[in-house]
Scaffold this motif. Structure first.
Motif, PDB file in Angstrom:
ATOM      1  N   TRP A   1     -74.851 -22.901  59.564  1.00  0.00           N
ATOM      2  CA  TRP A   1     -73.910 -23.003  60.678  1.00  0.00           C
ATOM      3  C   TRP A   1     -73.220 -24.362  60.720  1.00  0.00           C
TER       4      TRP A   1
ATOM      5  N   TYR B   1     -77.046 -13.388  66.732  1.00  0.00           N
ATOM      6  CA  TYR B   1     -77.220 -13.192  65.287  1.00  0.00           C
ATOM      7  C   TYR B   1     -78.346 -12.189  65.017  1.00  0.00           C
TER       8      TYR B   1
ATOM      9  N   TRP C   1     -78.355  -8.240  63.192  1.00  0.00           N
ATOM     10  CA  TRP C   1     -79.261  -7.845  62.108  1.00  0.00           C
ATOM     11  C   TRP C   1     -80.233  -6.754  62.563  1.00  0.00           C
TER      12      TRP C   1
ATOM     13  N   PHE D   1     -80.624 -21.102  58.729  1.00  0.00           N
ATOM     14  CA  PHE D   1     -79.478 -20.588  59.479  1.00  0.00           C
ATOM     15  C   PHE D   1     -78.707 -21.728  60.135  1.00  0.00           C
TER      16      PHE D   1
END
Length: 857
Positions: free
Chosen positions: A227, A244, A248, A223
């Motif tokens: 980013w 984030y 989810w 991740f």
């Protein structure tokens, strides 16, 4: 709150409500705890789960807001982490600098509660207005810098947080001796920057900060790589990962919701009405009918995100909260350890400890070395004397008696005595200067009340009370005492006179029990020797009357080792040797004790100790102002009318000499250090009676949680180890007593059974063993003689066939008694004859058998 800040809150709140006009099933955000408080009310009404990744306020509770769910860490745990760090470092007072909003106030309130459980406290709460400028911050830091504590916990917003450190550095508050602890706002602000410039790092040298700990995993690394590719010029903090994961979490929950064949429906809330003149259409808001079911699905989710496992406990907090402890030094933060509610402070990653049992004990806490402001590697003391021109205010009792301990003095510093010298010597050992002033307490006509003096410390009229102050339980509830510098305790002093000689003094060395057991053992051992010698020794045989006299004579003649009878058996000699050793010890002890009683001057008193004093109704003298009066009344239930307060030594001696019948007292109850002085001046007319019935000491009384009390206790221990306390004691209290302080109680000097039971036990075991061997031998001989006795018994049965079975056993017992009574030589002769007969019978039988065999052949 400034008007601009208030407008921002209202604006954000309005935007959130406008978004909820659209039929929503879940809301993610907001970042502010203040806005989260307001929106949570609406979420409750609309049954819409509100997932916040930035609201850390610990007062946002699931009990009040059942549809609020915090997907980040609760500040409740961060404050526990800070409290554990403060306790680990040994700091008991801190100053909290916080932003004056819901999150700041409530977080610091939790910190205060946690510190109180650890006997620590927030000494001052310095609130910063949201959006405060540098001038306001400067004024606040100048005021806190005048205070005692040098440990600061900064719990503010990132927009004003760095200004706090900038102003602190300009005021010289980032130097050695200071400790700065920042909550997660500082790592968040630094992580949000692409690069932290050198000027910012220079401001933060030595700061300790706490950052949300997220487990290192491949999911997290992937991740962060994505980013960086997407936003290469932006920083990245933990709140972005929590946001984030929140998205989810809702997505996965919706998937489960639909797979369970649930539908999304809405209905109007009659409690919501249209507000005229407002852009917010309350009537457009709809209630999510399946909101409760959807909330349960979210709470039941169990998966791993970029921040680690996503699970919630019964209070709807993230499970296994953990923080990373950072030390800002050099060019970048350095991790010095971790904190988790499972194991406290540790130097290993928290997830490696979850498989072990929880252990937050003090001995289990560990951190790597920390560099504090000023490049100091040793934890600072954490406090200084307030920089406001006020010296330490020392209350000293203005005594009128026993002035060698503490008294007024014409010379500086205005007081003198043993206690003052001990205090000054301890002060000199401290690694820092202590400005101080002595203030006399009392009118100088009578000794002041020491309880009132301690209360003056509690009331903040004195910083410390110095003098002959006894450490007692009720005082320790309100003040902190140092290590005792002299032992003390209550004793009873009474008039004494020389005891008259008694014609029965020769009985005094032993107690009644000792005399009884000793006499009993003389007879017992005499009987044992008679039993063991009766079969061997002609001197222990004869008519019963003669044998009884022999037992008594032999028993008591061993007392003087003058027994005329000889012992010939091995067992008898063995028992006699042990007994003579016991007699030797008893004789020697008796002689020494009797000599002491007859030659040493014996003193006696009507009062034998505190017990006899309590049961009487006579007046009791106590020193004016001490705790002895309250102790006698509250602990021993003595009537206040019996207590007579005495001013000084002259009144002590006068009251004792007059006695209760002439307006005096029967005895005096006072502390041992004072009595040592009194008896020196009494010409041995008075002594202490009984034992010291309390055990305590004298110490210096500081205000509750004063850090100086700990340092002074360490200094007093050092004085004791180096022998300085003894030198000061000899300087002021070098009294030589020409007579012993305590009278000897004749009953206490008597020799009791407990001093000799070991000897008697050895003697008893020896007799038992000898008797066992003796009877085993007798029984063995009886068994060898048994066939002959059996033949005689059978003959008797033929002549008297009508005799019963009980009558047939009687001769056997009689034969046993006959065997015991016979001389050993006779038994041996009988056994020898029997063996010869048996041998001849065997030889005759063998000859007959051979002749018969010859005839057959």
């Amino acid at each position: 709150m400034p008007q601009s800040m208030s407008d921002d809150y209202v604006s954000s709140y309005g935007v959130a409500l406008q978004l909820m006009e659209n039929k929503v099933v879940a809301a993610i955000g907001p970042q502010s705890s203040g806005i989260a408080h307001m929106i949570s009310y609406v979420a409750n009404e609309l049954h819409v789960p509100l997932l916040s990744f930035g609201a850390t306020d610990p007062t946002l509770s699931s009990l009040q807001f059942p549809y609020f769910l915090r997907t980040t860490q609760n500040d409740y745990f961060q404050m526990h982490a800070i409290a554990d760090f403060l306790s680990y470092s040994g700091w008991r007072q801190v100053i909290a600098i916080f932003v004056d909003d819901e999150c700041g106030r409530n977080g610091i309130s939790v910190l205060g509660d946690v510190l109180a459980k650890k006997r620590s406290r927030i000494s001052y709460k310095a609130a910063i207005t949201p959006g405060a400028d540098s001038s306001s911050i400067r004024d606040l830091l100048v005021s806190v810098n005048l205070m005692e504590s040098r440990v600061f916990v900064v719990h503010v917003n990132p927009d004003s947080g760095l200004n706090v450190f900038s102003v602190a550095k300009s005021l010289g508050m980032m130097a050695s001796g200071y400790v700065w602890i920042a909550t997660d706002w500082l790592p968040t602000a630094m992580d949000s920057m692409e690069h932290v410039d050198s000027d910012t790092m220079d401001l933060l040298q030595g700061v300790v900060a706490f950052r949300h700990y997220t487990i290192e995993s491949s999911v997290k690394r992937q991740f962060m790589a994505r980013w960086k590719n997407l936003r290469p010029n932006d920083g990245f903090n933990s709140y972005a990962m929590y946001a984030y994961d929140s998205v989810w979490l809702v997505a996965r929950a919706l998937d489960v919701f639909f797979r369970e064949n649930n539908n999304i429906t809405f209905s109007n809330d009659p409690n919501l009405h249209k507000t005229n003149g407002s852009t917010i259409q309350l009537s457009a808001l709809s209630v999510f009918n399946e909101g409760e079911k959807f909330m349960k699905i979210i709470l039941g989710m169990n998966h791993t995100g970029v921040t680690g496992p996503i699970q919630f406990d019964s209070d709807r907090n993230r499970v296994n909260p953990a923080y990373e402890v950072l030390n800002l030094e050099g060019t970048a933060p350095r991790t010095v350890g971790y904190w988790s509610n499972h194991s406290g402070l540790s130097v290993v990653h928290p997830e490696t400890l979850y498989s072990r049992p929880p252990n937050t004990s003090t001995a289990n806490q560990r951190l790597k070395g920390i560099i504090y402001p000023g490049e100091v590697t040793k934890p600072p003391r954490g406090w200084v004397f307030p920089n406001n021109g006020k010296p330490l205010r020392i209350g000293v009792p203005n005594r009128v008696s026993y002035t060698d301990y503490v008294s007024k003095d014409k010379n500086p510093p205005g007081v003198r005595g043993y206690c003052i010298d001990v205090f000054e010597a301890a002060i000199e050992l401290l690694p820092y200067p202590v400005p101080r002033t002595y203030i006399l307490y009392g009118d100088g006509k009578r000794n002041p009340s020491y309880d009132n003096l301690v209360n003056e410390v509690v009331a903040d009229n004195f910083d410390v009370a110095v003098g002959d102050i006894t450490i007692v339980t009720n005082r320790t509830r309100y003040v902190d005492f140092t290590q005792p510098f002299i032992e003390s305790g209550l004793v009873v002093v009474a008039p004494v006179k020389e005891a008259k000689s008694s014609p029965w003094s020769f009985l005094k060395p032993f107690t009644i029990e000792m005399w009884a057991v000793t006499g009993g053992f003389f007879l017992f051992v005499g009987a044992m020797v008679w039993i063991l010698e009766h079969r061997f020794n002609q001197e222990f045989r004869g008519p019963p009357r003669r044998q009884l006299i022999t037992i008594f004579w032999f028993s008591f003649s061993t007392m003087f080792f003058s027994h005329r009878e000889n012992t010939v058996s091995s067992l008898g000699r063995f028992v006699l040797i042990i007994w003579l050793f016991v007699v030797l010890i008893i004789n020697s002890s008796y002689t020494a004790s009797l000599t002491s009683i007859l030659t040493i001057r014996q003193l006696t008193s009507r009062i034998e100790g505190i017990d006899s004093l309590v049961t009487s109704n006579e007046p009791i003298g106590v020193q004016d102002g001490t705790f002895a009066r309250n102790y006698l009344i509250n602990e021993l239930n003595i009537l206040p009318s019996r207590i007579v307060p005495l001013k000084d030594e002259e009144q002590y001696l006068s009251a004792l000499q007059r006695g209760p019948n002439a307006g005096g007292v029967a005895a005096i109850v006072d502390e041992l250090p004072y009595i040592e002085v009194l008896l020196t001046n009494s010409n041995c007319k008075f002594r202490t009676v009984g034992q010291e019935f309390t055990r305590t000491g004298w110490g210096f009384a500081f205000q509750r949680d004063s850090p100086l009390a700990v340092d002074m206790s360490t200094a007093i221990l050092q004085l004791s180890e180096e022998g300085e306390l003894e030198k000061i004691h000899r300087k002021w209290l070098n009294y030589k007593h020409e007579c012993s302080m305590q009278i000897s109680n004749s009953e206490d000097s008597q020799l009791s059974l407990k001093s000799f039971w070991g000897l008697f036990l050895i003697c008893g075991i020896t007799c038992f063993m000898a008797l066992t061997v003796f009877f085993w031998r007798v029984f063995w001989q009886y068994q060898r003689l048994l066939p002959e006795s059996a033949d005689e018994e059978r003959a008797g049965e033929v002549s008297e066939p009508s005799r019963s079975g009980r009558g047939s056993r009687a001769p056997s017992f009689k034969e046993l008694i006959k065997v015991v009574d016979k001389r050993e030589a006779e038994i041996k002769e009988i056994l020898k004859q029997k063996s010869s007969k048996k041998l001849k019978s065997t030889q005759s039988a063998a000859g007959t058998s051979q002749s018969q065999h010859g005839e057959i052949t």
